[in-house]
Each structure stands twice: as structure tokens, then as C-alpha cells.
Design an enzyme around this catalytic site. Structure first.
Site, PDB file in Angstrom:
ATOM      1  N   GLU A 146       9.717   2.061  10.732  1.00  0.00           N
ATOM      2  CA  GLU A 146      10.750   3.068  10.398  1.00  0.00           C
ATOM      3  C   GLU A 146      10.046   4.412  10.418  1.00  0.00           C
ATOM      4  O   GLU A 146       9.247   4.701   9.517  1.00  0.00           O
ATOM      5  CB  GLU A 146      11.338   2.803   9.007  1.00  0.00           C
ATOM      6  CG  GLU A 146      12.038   1.470   8.829  1.00  0.00           C
ATOM      7  CD  GLU A 146      13.383   1.399   9.543  1.00  0.00           C
ATOM      8  OE1 GLU A 146      13.807   2.400  10.145  1.00  0.00           O
ATOM      9  OE2 GLU A 146      13.992   0.324   9.510  1.00  0.00           O
ATOM     10  N   LYS A 157       0.885  -1.175   0.000  1.00  0.00           N
ATOM     11  CA  LYS A 157       0.000   0.000   0.000  1.00  0.00           C
ATOM     12  C   LYS A 157       0.925   1.229   0.000  1.00  0.00           C
ATOM     13  O   LYS A 157       1.342   1.712   1.039  1.00  0.00           O
ATOM     14  CB  LYS A 157      -0.883  -0.017   1.261  1.00  0.00           C
ATOM     15  CG  LYS A 157      -2.253   0.598   1.104  1.00  0.00           C
ATOM     16  CD  LYS A 157      -2.253   2.060   0.735  1.00  0.00           C
ATOM     17  CE  LYS A 157      -1.928   2.983   1.892  1.00  0.00           C
ATOM     18  NZ  LYS A 157      -1.647   4.370   1.447  1.00  0.00           N
ATOM     19  N   SER A 176       5.188   8.164   9.394  1.00  0.00           N
ATOM     20  CA  SER A 176       5.262   9.065  10.542  1.00  0.00           C
ATOM     21  C   SER A 176       5.169   8.298  11.865  1.00  0.00           C
ATOM     22  O   SER A 176       4.617   7.196  11.925  1.00  0.00           O
ATOM     23  CB  SER A 176       4.125  10.082  10.457  1.00  0.00           C
ATOM     24  OG  SER A 176       2.895   9.393  10.524  1.00  0.00           O
ATOM     25  N   GLU A 199       9.590  17.116  14.180  1.00  0.00           N
ATOM     26  CA  GLU A 199      10.013  16.861  12.803  1.00  0.00           C
ATOM     27  C   GLU A 199       9.260  17.811  11.859  1.00  0.00           C
ATOM     28  O   GLU A 199       8.034  17.855  11.864  1.00  0.00           O
ATOM     29  CB  GLU A 199       9.686  15.410  12.418  1.00  0.00           C
ATOM     30  CG  GLU A 199      10.179  15.072  11.034  1.00  0.00           C
ATOM     31  CD  GLU A 199       9.824  13.655  10.596  1.00  0.00           C
ATOM     32  OE1 GLU A 199       8.657  13.263  10.725  1.00  0.00           O
ATOM     33  OE2 GLU A 199      10.732  12.949  10.124  1.00  0.00           O
ATOM     34  N   CYS A 211      13.887  11.278   5.611  1.00  0.00           N
ATOM     35  CA  CYS A 211      13.831  11.095   7.067  1.00  0.00           C
ATOM     36  C   CYS A 211      15.202  11.318   7.693  1.00  0.00           C
ATOM     37  O   CYS A 211      15.298  11.637   8.869  1.00  0.00           O
ATOM     38  CB  CYS A 211      13.315   9.701   7.395  1.00  0.00           C
ATOM     39  SG  CYS A 211      14.302   8.415   6.611  1.00  0.00           S
TER      40      CYS A 211
HETATM   41  P1  NAD Z   1       2.341   8.766   7.011  1.00  0.00           P
HETATM   42  O1  NAD Z   1       2.593   8.063   8.297  1.00  0.00           O
HETATM   43  O2  NAD Z   1       1.298   9.793   6.974  1.00  0.00           O
HETATM   44  O3  NAD Z   1       1.970   7.708   5.866  1.00  0.00           O
HETATM   45  C1  NAD Z   1       2.821   6.637   5.544  1.00  0.00           C
HETATM   46  C2  NAD Z   1       1.984   5.529   4.909  1.00  0.00           C
HETATM   47  O4  NAD Z   1       1.099   5.021   5.899  1.00  0.00           O
HETATM   48  C3  NAD Z   1       1.115   5.988   3.742  1.00  0.00           C
HETATM   49  O5  NAD Z   1       1.090   4.970   2.764  1.00  0.00           O
HETATM   50  C4  NAD Z   1      -0.246   6.137   4.399  1.00  0.00           C
HETATM   51  O6  NAD Z   1      -1.331   6.005   3.489  1.00  0.00           O
HETATM   52  C5  NAD Z   1      -0.219   4.987   5.377  1.00  0.00           C
HETATM   53  N1  NAD Z   1      -1.156   5.108   6.506  1.00  0.00           N
HETATM   54  C6  NAD Z   1      -1.599   6.237   7.106  1.00  0.00           C
HETATM   55  N2  NAD Z   1      -2.472   5.914   8.087  1.00  0.00           N
HETATM   56  C7  NAD Z   1      -2.571   4.559   8.121  1.00  0.00           C
HETATM   57  C8  NAD Z   1      -3.290   3.633   8.912  1.00  0.00           C
HETATM   58  N3  NAD Z   1      -4.124   4.019   9.869  1.00  0.00           N
HETATM   59  N4  NAD Z   1      -3.135   2.323   8.668  1.00  0.00           N
HETATM   60  C9  NAD Z   1      -2.282   1.889   7.705  1.00  0.00           C
HETATM   61  N5  NAD Z   1      -1.587   2.718   6.905  1.00  0.00           N
HETATM   62  C10 NAD Z   1      -1.712   4.042   7.123  1.00  0.00           C
HETATM   63  O7  NAD Z   1       3.770   9.332   6.566  1.00  0.00           O
HETATM   64  P2  NAD Z   1       4.091  10.227   5.294  1.00  0.00           P
HETATM   65  O8  NAD Z   1       3.596  11.608   5.550  1.00  0.00           O
HETATM   66  O9  NAD Z   1       3.687   9.508   4.060  1.00  0.00           O
HETATM   67  O10 NAD Z   1       5.694  10.216   5.316  1.00  0.00           O
HETATM   68  C11 NAD Z   1       6.453  11.111   6.046  1.00  0.00           C
HETATM   69  C12 NAD Z   1       6.941  10.468   7.329  1.00  0.00           C
HETATM   70  O11 NAD Z   1       7.663   9.274   7.024  1.00  0.00           O
HETATM   71  C13 NAD Z   1       7.918  11.340   8.078  1.00  0.00           C
HETATM   72  O12 NAD Z   1       7.594  11.299   9.444  1.00  0.00           O
HETATM   73  C14 NAD Z   1       9.256  10.678   7.836  1.00  0.00           C
HETATM   74  O13 NAD Z   1      10.226  10.882   8.825  1.00  0.00           O
HETATM   75  C15 NAD Z   1       8.860   9.244   7.772  1.00  0.00           C
HETATM   76  N6  NAD Z   1       9.879   8.463   7.084  1.00  0.00           N
HETATM   77  C16 NAD Z   1      10.675   7.631   7.829  1.00  0.00           C
HETATM   78  C17 NAD Z   1      11.678   6.905   7.212  1.00  0.00           C
HETATM   79  C18 NAD Z   1      12.567   5.977   7.988  1.00  0.00           C
HETATM   80  O14 NAD Z   1      13.201   5.139   7.370  1.00  0.00           O
HETATM   81  N7  NAD Z   1      12.641   6.083   9.299  1.00  0.00           N
HETATM   82  C19 NAD Z   1      11.862   7.026   5.833  1.00  0.00           C
HETATM   83  C20 NAD Z   1      11.037   7.892   5.112  1.00  0.00           C
HETATM   84  C21 NAD Z   1      10.037   8.608   5.746  1.00  0.00           C
END
Ligand code: NAD
Length: 486
Positions: free
Chosen positions: A252, A177, A231, A389, A286
Site C-alpha cells: 500500500e 515493525k 512510500s 507526492e 495517503c
Molecule cells: P516509509 O516507506 O519511509 O516507511 C514505512 C515503513 O517502512 C516504516 O516502518 C519504515 O521504518 C519501514 N522501512 C523503511 N525502509 C525499509 C526497508 N528497507 N525494509 C523494511 N522496512 C523499511 O514511509 P513513511 O514515510 O513512514 O510513510 C509515508 C508514506 O506512506 C507516504 O508515501 C504515504 O503515501 C504512504 N502511505 C500509504 C498508505 C496506503 O494505504 N496506500 C497509507 C498510509 C501511508
């Protein structure tokens, strides 16, 4: 698969059981450089997610019995195919995410290919027989079953393939997804995967929102392991859902990464490297640095040089030769801007970027989500911009006096993803590195890492590690066999 001969807007389909299937409803996906709708993304519902999981479950008995060499052969074909389609994938990634095409060509797409190649090679070299205690003791690793792979929007294909490759290499079937904000290259990948001969149902892709498609996937009883990058708030929720049904999980999550610049650092190298670490990919990595602690004796000089070089960075349409394209979405742009506003209210000085420097772009880019790289000083460590962040091209600078002080201040956040330390005295650099509460410390470099090394965060930056051997631990269950001969 050329972007020029596809319909406008592009219509993305789910990939289930080896077929491309239309969805009953669609979401708009915006080109961040113009604000125009450029693609329609399936808004998958729980029934569509269930269908994908059932196909993965049905394919699992067959796929899990293939040999590592058979699986590796297909994964290498996928890697080759990604490389052959480098230009098309890079253009799509840039149009969807906002990153410069040149960066996608140099970083994202080659890394997606490397993900498949590295895990294909690594799975063929797993040895786990340990004879001892008069018995033959050994362990066998079996695939876990069906993996739910959920990825964010900042490095769309790069991060998704870092999950797909190890999950498939170790014999699992998957339901992915991708982020609803950047789904196009994942859909393009399905075509390459199908052509590479991956059996039907082994990889399934459902597009849609986190609250509907994502939620249905993580709660599905047919899913055995969840790998999530995104996130911290969503990760916390996914951890709770996984705990209830005892699913394996890897998280992550976010970061608030610090750079430390000691007075013996060579500023001619550290200033451009710091700019790179703060603003690459619009600061939407990130691992980007968002706080820089500089030894007080060189603070003024460092700030002056950093601001001067940052002001020269080219920001503009990602198809051109620019350092930074637009942020990924209007909502994200507003969030990043709001942090700069909070900093101003907290009494900070904004040295360049948002609200200080003009950015005028020609049509059709005036409605794009552009922001100039922004440097802030004079903030206390407790302020929001030093603790939370921001995930955009905004960095806060602060002076420090002693080694002990800077270690304490770097560690004084809820996150623990990575840090970068710059200087020349090797003993000091290592002494500091060993005391930082983060998953990765870079010394005199940034974003350089062998795929064999564990990657991940501590504290609220996540649970678990990814990497050629670490990901295989996530996607397999280990059984110890102790065989005493009669
Ligand atoms: P997000 O958490 O909003 O979404 C990430 C994914 O989760 C998306 O595909 C989203 O549709 C899905 N999602 C959201 N709610 C969900 C739920 N209730 N159940 C299942 N899936 C769900 O994050 P984002 O805004 O897409 O990405 C940015 C964040 O990602 C930042 O916080 C960044 O630091 C983090 N990030 C971390 C790493 C790492 O390796 N640590 C790498 C890249 C990004």
C-alpha cells in the site's frame, strides 16, 4: 498506562514471545509540537528481529490450530480494551504524530478497535464448500505462517491494526515493525494484547529503523508474507526482496490524489469537504487530495471561497481545539516547504499558507513543526507539485473545460490511489468514475468506506487490496480439494 505517570522520556520496549524486552540501543522520538525528545525507541538489530521471528514460528503450530471462534474471542477483547483506553491512546497518538487529540479520538483509535472487531466477526463467517461435477469440490484456506507487518507514521495505530487483526484472525503469527517516528501506541497496544490473553509469541513487536530492523525482517527466511504500507520507493524495494524468496506481499504505497469539481456542484458543501480532504491530519493521509481540478466556469469563485475558508483554519498545539497540529518531523516539514519553494520557482501563485501567512505560537511551541495549509495555482501538469507526492497540507488548483480533458489529466500521474468527484449529474459522475485509474473513487464524499470493500491502489500506488475478505486472501493460502466418492 497514563502518559502523566510514565517516565520522561518514555522508554518503549520490544514485545517478543509475550515479554517486554529492553533493546541494546535506542533512538530518540520527538514530540512534533515542541521538537523535544519525548520517547526512546528500541533501535532493534538483526539478532533481535531473528528472536522475534523464531518466537512467531514456535507459536504458529499452536495458534494456527485454534478455531476461528477462539481467535475471534481474543480479538474482540482487544477491541474492547482499545475502546476502554480511548483517551490514553488518543493522547499518545497525538503527542507522537502531531494530529489533534480530537481527531485521534474520533478517527484513529475507534478505527483501530473496529479493525479487530470487523476481522473477528468476518473470520467466523467464511464458507467455502462448492459441490459440483459429481465430486465434492471445496477449498480450504490455511494461514500462511509468519507475517511481517510494516507500517508508516501517519496513522500509526489505525494502519498497523488493519494488518494485525486479519493476520491473527486467520491464524498467522506476526512480527510487526511500526514506524520509528511513531512507535508509542503500538507498544501500548502490546500491553492490551497481553492482557487480552493472546498466547505468547503469536504477536511480536520489534521497533527500530527500516534500514536495520525492517531490512532484517523482510529478508528473514522464517517470514512467509509481508504486508507493507509506506512510500513507493521502499515498497519497490520490498517487492524485489519478496520476489527473490517468493514471499506473498501486499504493498500500500503513495498517491497523488485528485479532486474533480463540476460546475453543478453545491459549493457550500464542496468547499468545506475539499478543505477536509486536503488538510485533515495535516494532509498526512495517503488518501488526501493534493490536486483539485475545477470546471473553468466556477474556478474563480471556488478558489476565492476555498482560500477564504482555509485561512480561517486553526493551526496550533494538537492538545487544543485546532484543525491542524504540527507535521510529524523536522525532516518532513523541510520536505513539504521545499515543494512550495519549487512551485514558486515554477512560476506558481501561492494563495495562502506557507510563506504567505504568519503563524506565531506561544512557548514551548515555537520549535514545533507547524505549517499553515497552503493553496497553489498556476502550475503546469508536468510540474513537481502536480506530479509528486508531497504528503502535507499543500494543494494545487487548476481549471478544466471538458470531461475528457479532466479524465486524461487526473490519470496522467504515476500513482493510482483514489479520487473524489463532486457534482450533481449522476450519469456524468459515474461515467467519469469508471474511467479513473485509481483504487477508490468517492462521489460527493471522501474517506467514507465500509471495511468490507477492497482498499488499495494501482500503478505505483501499490499491489493488492485490504478489506475484510481481501486481507484474508493475503494472509491465507487456498487449497482446492476434489473428493470423488468410491
Ligand atoms: P516509509 O516507506 O519511509 O516507511 C514505512 C515503513 O517502512 C516504516 O516502518 C519504515 O521504518 C519501514 N522501512 C523503511 N525502509 C525499509 C526497508 N528497507 N525494509 C523494511 N522496512 C523499511 O514511509 P513513511 O514515510 O513512514 O510513510 C509515508 C508514506 O506512506 C507516504 O508515501 C504515504 O503515501 C504512504 N502511505 C500509504 C498508505 C496506503 O494505504 N496506500 C497509507 C498510509 C501511508
Amino acid at each position: 498506562m497514563s502518559l502523566s505517570d510514565t517516565p520522561n522520556p518514555l522508554v518503549v520496549e520490544n514485545f517478543v514471545g509475550g515479554s517486554f524486552v529492553k533493546s541494546s540501543k535506542y533512538l530518540d522520538s520527538f514530540d512534533p509540537s515542541t521538537g523535544e525528545v519525548w520517547a526512546k525507541i528500541p533501535d532493534s538489530d538483526p539478532t533481535e528481529v531473528d528472536d522475534a521471528v523464531q518466537h512467531a514460528r514456535n507459536a504458529f503450530p499452536m495458534w494456527s490450530k485454534t478455531t476461528a471462534a477462539e481467535r475471534a474471542k481474543i480479538l474482540i477483547k482487544i477491541a474492547d480494551s482499545i475502546e476502554e483506553n480511548l483517551d490514553k491512546l488518543a493522547q499518545a497518538e497525538s503527542k507522537d504524530q502531531g494530529k489533534p487529540v480530537s481527531l485521534a479520538k474520533r478517527m484513529d483509535i475507534p478505527r483501530a478497535a473496529l479493525n479487530f472487531r470487523a476481522f473477528a466477526e468476518s473470520i467466523c463467517h467464511q464458507v467455502n464448500i462448492i459441490p459440483e461435477m459429481g465430486c465434492m469440490n471445496y477449498t480450504v484456506r490455511n494461514p500462511v505462517g509468519v507475517a511481517a507487518l510494516i507500517s508508516p507514521w501517519n496513522l500509526p495505530l489505525y494502519l498497523l491494526t488493519f494488518k494485525i487483526a486479519p493476520a491473527l484472525a486467520s491464524g498467522n503469527c506476526v512480527v510487526c515493525k511500526p514506524s520509528e517516528i511513531t512507535s508509542v501506541t503500538a507498544w501500548m497496544l502490546c500491553k492490551l494484547i497481553k492482557d487480552a490473553g493472546l498466547p505468547n509469541g503469536v504477536l511480536n513487536m520489534v521497533f527500530g529503523t527500516g534500514s536495520e530492523a525492517g531490512e532484517a525482517l523482510i529478508n528473514h527466511q522464517g517470514v512467509n508474507v509481508i504486508s507493507f504500507t509506506g512510500s513507493t520507493n521502499v515498497g519497490r524495494h520490498i517487492g524485489q526482496v519478496a520476489a527473490k524468496s517468493i514471499k506473498k506481499v501486499s504493498l500500500e504505497l503513495g498517491g497523488k490524489n485528485a479532486g474533480i469539481v463540476f460546475e453543478d456542484a453545491d459549493l457550500s458543501k464542496v468547499v468545506p469537504a475539499t478543505i477536509h480532504s486536503c488538510f485533515l491530519n495535516q494532509g498526512e493521509i495517503c488518501l488526501c487530495t493534493s490536486r483539485v481540478f475545477v470546471q473553468r466556469t466556477i474556478f474563480d469563485e471556488f478558489v476565492q471561497r476555498l482560500v477564504k475558508e482555509t485561512k480561517n483554519l486553526k493551526v496550533g498545539p494538537p492538545i487544543e481545539d485546532v484543525f491542524m497540529g504540527p507535521l510529524v518531523s523536522q525532516v518532513h516539514l523541510q520536505k513539504v516547504r521545499s515543494y512550495v519553494e519549487i512551485a514558486r520557482k515554477d512560476g506558481a501563485r501561492i494563495l495562502c499558507g506557507e510563506s504567505v501567512d504568519e503563524l506565531s505560537l506561544p512557548a514551548p511551541y515555537q520549535k514545533g513543526y507547524f505549517i499553515r495549509p497552503t493553496i497553489i495555482t498556476d502550475l503546469s501538469d508536468s510540474s513537481a507539485c502536480m506530479q509528486e507526492e508531497i504528503f502535507g497540507p499543500v494543494v494545487c488548483l487548476s481549471p478544466f473545460d471538458s470531461e475528457e480533458e479532466v479524465i486524461e489529466r487526473v490519470n496522467n500521474v504515476k500513482y493510482g490511489l483514489c479520487s473524489a468527484i463532486w457534482g450533481q449529474k449522476g450519469d456524468r459522475l459515474l461515467r467519469v468514475a469508471h474511467q479513473l485509474h485509481v483504487g477508490t473513487v468517492w462521489i460527493n464524499c471522501w474517506l467514507v468506506r465500509s471495511l468490507d470493500m477492497p482498499f488499495g491502489g494501482m500503478k505505483e500506488s501499490g499491489i493488492g487490496r485490504e478489506g475484510t475478505s481481501h486481507s484474508l486472501e493475503l494472509y491465507t493460502e487456498e487449497t482446492t480439494i476434489c473428493y470423488k466418492f468410491q
